[in-house]
Write a protein that holds these residues in place. Sequence first.
Motif, short mmCIF file in Angstrom:
data_model
loop_
_atom_site.label_atom_id
_atom_site.label_comp_id
_atom_site.label_asym_id
_atom_site.label_seq_id
_atom_site.Cartn_x
_atom_site.Cartn_y
_atom_site.Cartn_z
N VAL A 19 3.15 0.94 -3.38
CA VAL A 19 2.03 0.03 -3.69
C VAL A 19 2.48 -1.42 -3.54
O VAL A 19 1.79 -2.24 -2.93
CB VAL A 19 1.50 0.31 -5.11
N VAL A 50 -2.13 3.66 -9.58
CA VAL A 50 -2.53 3.16 -8.27
C VAL A 50 -3.76 2.28 -8.39
O VAL A 50 -4.80 2.72 -8.89
CB VAL A 50 -2.84 4.33 -7.31
N ARG A 56 -6.15 7.05 -2.13
CA ARG A 56 -5.36 8.16 -2.65
C ARG A 56 -5.78 9.43 -1.90
O ARG A 56 -6.92 9.88 -2.04
CB ARG A 56 -5.58 8.30 -4.15
#
Length: 211
Positions: A19, A50, A56
């Motif tokens: 990330v 996240v 995702r």
Amino acid sequence: MTQVKICGLSEPATLDAAVAAGADYVGFVFFAKSPRNVSLEQAAALAARVPDRVGRVGVFVDADEALLGGAIHAGRLTAIQLHGADPAQAAAARRRLGIEVWAALPVATRADIERAGAFRGAADRLLFDAKAPKGADLPGGNALRFDWRLLDGVAMTMPWGLAGGLDAGNVAEACRATGAPLVDVSSGVEDAPGIKSADRIRAFVKAVRER
């Protein structure tokens, strides 16, 4: 700008590294035979870390309805990546689950590339990956690449991505050779099967961004 997916994440530290490095997508594998497999509980804990700006993606191999539904909920998935699905199965999953569907296509020959047209309208994205060796337990994540020249002259009619044998050392070349709008890496950012490296993740994303 070429998008980046870091797949097969299973630990908070390397998820955070992906990330922070600027990955556009992170991938969670829901396949028991994979060294990257995560449980629904693990997926939920990882997904909570996240930010919404990062997609995702759940990776599945011949998954049943219960696993798909459970994983979508637990992992807050924005897309599902299906291995082994034909166009009808991809379309059915897309319609039934109301989520973006990526169809992974194993590639060894030009004929494999030409199968892509059948997925138009059935999937939201195609992912061209190297065909696994005969008898392999895993359909992807085998550190194998296919001949990128097989993509030469192919008119893509839907979003797509490139996977298979990518790493920080070859991904810039892969982008130049294929024009891939998305690159997907798993084993290429690992120290050992299933063990991601934060340094390798950062190097991979940097190689894509700075090419």
